[in-house]
Every structure is written in structure tokens, then in C-alpha cells.
Design an enzyme around this catalytic site. Structure first.
Site, PDB file in Angstrom:
ATOM      1  CG  ASP A 309      -2.029  -0.943   1.186  1.00 57.51           C
ATOM      2  OD1 ASP A 309      -2.021  -1.812   0.296  1.00 57.51           O
ATOM      3  OD2 ASP A 309      -2.933  -0.836   2.039  1.00 57.51           O
ATOM      4  CG  ASP A 310       0.274   3.828   2.327  1.00 53.44           C
ATOM      5  OD1 ASP A 310      -0.899   3.528   2.023  1.00 53.44           O
ATOM      6  OD2 ASP A 310       0.653   3.978   3.501  1.00 53.44           O
ATOM      7  CG  HIS A 359      -4.313   2.897  -0.506  1.00 51.91           C
ATOM      8  ND1 HIS A 359      -5.220   2.204   0.271  1.00 51.91           N
ATOM      9  CD2 HIS A 359      -3.331   3.281   0.366  1.00 51.91           C
ATOM     10  CE1 HIS A 359      -4.813   2.187   1.529  1.00 51.91           C
ATOM     11  NE2 HIS A 359      -3.670   2.841   1.616  1.00 51.91           N
ATOM     12  CG  HIS A 363      -3.723   7.177   3.012  1.00 51.86           C
ATOM     13  ND1 HIS A 363      -3.951   7.007   4.352  1.00 51.86           N
ATOM     14  CD2 HIS A 363      -3.298   5.967   2.561  1.00 51.86           C
ATOM     15  CE1 HIS A 363      -3.636   5.773   4.700  1.00 51.86           C
ATOM     16  NE2 HIS A 363      -3.243   5.114   3.613  1.00 51.86           N
ATOM     17  CG  HIS A 450       2.444   0.103   4.300  1.00 52.64           C
ATOM     18  ND1 HIS A 450       2.144  -0.784   5.313  1.00 52.64           N
ATOM     19  CD2 HIS A 450       1.321   0.838   4.089  1.00 52.64           C
ATOM     20  CE1 HIS A 450       0.893  -0.571   5.705  1.00 52.64           C
ATOM     21  NE2 HIS A 450       0.366   0.403   4.985  1.00 52.64           N
TER      22      HIS A 450
END
Ligand code: NI
Length: 498
Positions: A309-310, A359, A363, A450
Site C-alpha cells: 500500500d501507499d 488506495h 489517504h 507498505h
């Protein structure tokens, strides 16, 4: 400003050109928010976006580092540190693993001006508590000639020039219907801490939510026309204005706008990523030039879906090398700004058979947003993904795994959660990431990691070898779910258990 009072907006009226223009500009300021005029990051070649996150305390801060201009890195780090500490002081952020607090801090830096002399960076900070949320804006101006950081006041010349600018702002704000009724008695200098210039050289004052008016969906931005601002600027302000209207290296305005919507990778031929949830397809999943990869039936084989993620971040390319060497596919849930910063990495992910998920843009927790905001978060990110790989994301992972019936209804893809949380954002310890991923994975697991953490990227070679020894095959989320009839808006935290 007595000579402005009572002037009607009459086009061509000889006595009131000033008031007419100022009032007109304030009306046109309604379009777009502060984000509308941010510049692409590639204008500063050594700019790096740095994330500081706390998944349990809902802190997400994305700031810039520029090695060639160390005072930018320093000032940005200081600002983020202050904001995070203030947030921690105001909220109980020590929550148990698996728990979330309601409050949220969400900070983003954006480029607003670039030249060899000047860089402008706007920091938008959204903060919510039990009572609701609001966004505040601050623009840092960097004088690269003398390594100085300046505020709005440094853009203007004498005390009188600054006072005159504030009069213009007050006048324009008073005619804005969103500003508190009866107009404003005065403007505090601290309210003018985010002044930028648009492509025409008009000055834009970005007010914090609730500062000068009741807050509609869009922030209140007041403009003062270029011809009125020009005579009030300091030498530095003139350079700052030029860096906003004609950012260097000299890039045509048209190119800048294009850069926001299409990939700058002319000639790079990206393969579209694997088609999702096609149970019946055989060996047609392989990009050209790669050895055929057999279709995996995860109701029989031991499968695991590693998810990242991210990102993409600076180490994602290295991670892709590792996955390629280990003949492993995975799924990347990207944020809009990071996808926009590295479209070539998205193209590579797709070409090598990995899956790309959405995503969101900022955020922020989707559960504290309006329907329009949720749609915008998903759609803007999908637009960047589509520009890079010719198709939108096949899956959504909501930030913090936080979703509800409203966000689910607005989601046109399956919502993918996880059953193994490596907590890699927290300990940033390669050994712990390896240990958790290898020991907690069971057949059908979806593992959360991540790729913006170098400690995580360093862990992946041994995660692959450790799980392969146990007989696992590394698949994308859609491959894992191959036997499940995935539905838009439904959430899934693991695949079928053979
Ligand atoms: Ni995240």
C-alpha cells in the site's frame, strides 16, 4: 480605501476600474480549490515525496525533500513534526493494535512555483476530531539564492505595499457571498499565510476552513488581479510570481496541463495488467517476453496474495526486481499523488503481471467524507492509473481499511482488506516483517505491507523464500479470488481456504 466604498460594478465606469476588477476577480475565485493550480513534481528533478504514517492513529503526512535545497527539507520536516506533535497532544493517539481512533491528521505538500531562484510549496492539512474536520493551508516560499524561507509578507515590498494588498484582499473578500455576513472588520496577518500566484500572476489568498466564512465543499480563495499586485511585490515577490506564471525549466502551460492527465512516457509500451477474475482463462496472462505462467487454482494450491500500500515509492522498482527474480506476482494499492509521481513504475507493474488497486487520492478515511468527496478520491486516482496503464484499478483498498455502507455503495470495484497485518509501518524492522508474514500466513491469506518502507522491501526476498519452502504460490488478489464471484462494494479479507 474610502475611494472604493460604494463603487458599483459598472463596466467601463471611469472612476472605479480598481474596485470593478478586484470584485470581479473575487467572484471568479470560486472555481477550483487550492489544488487546482499545483505543479507537477518533475519540475524539481531531485524532489522526493516522503510519507510519515501511523495507521492506528490515522496520521498520514506527505512532505517534500529536495537535496539540492536543504532548507526546504528542513522547513518541511519541521512543519510536519509540529503538526503531528500538536495532533498527538490534542488527541488520544495511543490506541491498541487493531483499533482505530476517530480523529485523523492528513497532510499534503504541493508545488506551486518553481524556478532556479524560487520554490513555492503549499501544505494542506486536514484535521478531524469528534466534532468534524477542517482543512488549513500554509505556503512556504523558498529563496534559493540566499537559502531563506519566507512567508507571505516576504512577497511584498514596503509596509504600505503590504497594507495595500491586505486592503485589496479585504475588499474582495467582502464581496464574496461565502464570507461571513457584514464583511470582515480586518484581516489578521496570520490569516494570510497561504498566498500563491496563478498562471496569470493573480494573487490567490487561500483561507482555512471556517476562518472567514461558513465552509461549503470548496475552500474560500480570494484573488487580487495581477495588475494590482504587480506594483506591491518585493524583489523576491517578483521572482515568486514569475516562478508561478512561467515555471522553469521553461515548460509550456499546455504541457503542464497535459502532464496532469497523461503519461509523460512517450514510446514506453505498457502491457495492460492481467484481466481480473477470469476463472476460465488459461495461459494468456503472460506479457510477451516472459515465460508462460500457469493459471493457478487457489482452491487446490496453497496461495497467498502479498499486497503493498501507499506507493509507489523510491524502492518500488527494487521490489519489482525481487518479485521478478522470485517469479511472484503481487498487488499494489497506490495513492493518486504517488502514482502521478511515478507512472513508469505503474506501467512496469502492469507489464510484469502485477495487479494495481486504488488506495484513494489523499489517504483520508472515506467514512468521514461526503459522497462527492468519496467519488472524487476514487475517480481522480483512477484517472492517474488509467493514464499510466490504460485501464482503471480493478480493486479498492480504503485507507485504514475504513469503509461503511455509503462508501461501499459508491465503489464500483470489490473492497479488499487483509487477514495478515505485518505492522511494518510501525516497527520498520525487516526481521519482524519477515517473521510476521511467514508465520501468520495461512492458505488464502492477504498480507498487508507498505512498499514505501525500505525495511519492508528488504524483507521480501526472505518472505518469498520462507513461504515458498512452505509450498505457497504468490498470486494477485484477483487470482486468489478466482473461484469467488467478486462483487463491487463487497469487502473481502482473505481468499478461499483449500
Ligand atoms: Ni494506506
Amino acid at each position: 480605501m474610502g475611494f472604493l466604498a460604494g463603487c458599483a460594478v459598472v463596466p467601463g465606469a471611469t472612476a472605479a476600474p480598481l474596485a470593478t476588477t478586484v470584485a470581479h476577480m473575487s467572484v471568479s475565485a470560486a472555481r477550483g480549490g487550492p489544488e487546482a493550480d499545483s505543479l507537477p513534481s518533475f519540475l524539481v528533478p531531485d524532489l522526493e515525496a516522503v510519507l510519515q504514517t501511523n495507521e492506528h492513529s490515522r496520521i498520514f503526512a506527505r512532505h517534500f525533500e529536495v537535496p539540492s535545497t536543504p532548507e526546504i527539507t528542513r522547513a518541511q520536516e519541521e512543519l510536519v513534526h509540529e503538526q503531528i506533535e500538536a495532533f498527538k497532544t490534542a488527541n488520544v493517539t495511543d490506541v491498541a493494535p487493531g483499533q482505530h481512533q476517530v480523529a485523523e491528521l492528513n497532510l499534503h505538500s504541493q508545488l506551486t512555483a518553481v524556478s532556479t531562484d524560487v520554490i513555492g510549496i503549499r501544505v494542506s492539512t486536514y484535521e478531524s476530531a469528534l466534532a468534524g474536520g477542517s482543512t488549513r493551508y500554509l505556503t512556504q516560499w523558498f529563496d534559493r539564492r540566499g537559502s531563506a524561507v519566507r512567508g507571505s509578507r516576504g512577497l511584498f515590498g514596503s509596509h504600505d505595499d503590504w497594507a495595500q494588498f491586505k486592503e485589496y484582499v479585504l475588499q474582495a473578500a467582502t464581496t464574496d457571498p461565502r464570507v461571513f455576513g457584514g464583511g470582515l472588520p480586518d484581516l489578521d496577518d496570520s490569516w494570510l499565510d497561504s498566498v500563491n500566484f496563478d498562471f496569470q500572476g493573480n494573487a490567490r489568498v487561500e483561507f482555512d476552513d471556517h476562518q472567514v466564512g461558513a465552509n461549503p465543499e470548496e475552500p474560500i480563495v480570494v484573488e487580487v488581479a495581477a495588475q494590482h499586485v504587480a506594483g506591491l511585490l518585493s524583489d523576491f515577490g517578483i521572482l515568486a510570481s514569475a516562478a508561478s506564471t512561467a515555471p522553469s525549466p521553461r515548460v509550456q502551460l499546455g504541457m503542464l496541463q497535459e502532464a496532469g492527465t497523461s503519461s509523460p512516457l512517450a514510446g514506453y509500451s505498457a502491457q495492460p495488467s492481467a484481466t481480473v477474475s477470469e476463472k476460465d482463462q488459461e495461459n494468456n496472462r503472460n506479457p510477451p517476453g516472459q515465460s508462460p505462467r500457469r493459471a493457478v487454482d487457489c482452491t487446490i494450491a496453497k496461495c497467498v496474495a502479498l499486497t503493498f500500500d501507499d506507493g509507489p515509492g523510491p524502492k518500488t522498482g527494487k521490489l519489482l526486481d525481487t518479485l521478478k527474480d522470485g517469479d511472484a506476482l503481487s498487488t499494489f494499492f497506490v495513492t493518486g499523488p504517488n502514482a502521478k509521481l511515478r507512472p513508469e513504475i505503474l506501467a512496469r507493474m502492469a507489464a510484469e503481471g502485477h495487479e494495481i488497486g486504488n488506495h484513494s487520492w489523499n489517504h483520508r478515511s472515506l467514512t468521514s467524507m461526503s459522497s462527492a468527496q468519496i467519488r472524487s478520491e476514487i475517480d481522480r486516482t483512477n484517472a492517474v492509473i488509467t493514464a499510466a496503464v490504460d485501464q482503471p484499478a480493478s480493486l479498492l483498498r480504503p485507507p485504514y481499511g475504513s469503509h461503511n455502507s455509503i462508501s461501499d455503495r459508491l465503489t464500483s470495484t470489490p473492497v479488499i482488506l487483509w487477514d495478515v497485518d505485518t505492522l511494518d509501518w510501525k516497527h520498520r524492522d525487516t526481521e519482524k516483517v519477515i517473521d510476521t508474514a511467514v508465520s501468520q500466513t495461512s492458505p488464502g491469506s492477504i498480507v498487508l505491507m507498505h512498499d514505501i518502507r525500505s525495511s519492508t522491501v528488504a524483507a521480501v526476498p526472505r518472505i518469498l523464500s520462507g513461504l515458498r519452502t512452505k509450498g505457497y504460490t504468490f498470486v494477485t488478489v484477483s487470482e486468489l479470488m478466482g473461484s469467488v464471484n467478486l462483487e463491487a462494494g463487497e469487502s473481502y479479507s482473505h481468499g478461499p481456504r483449500p
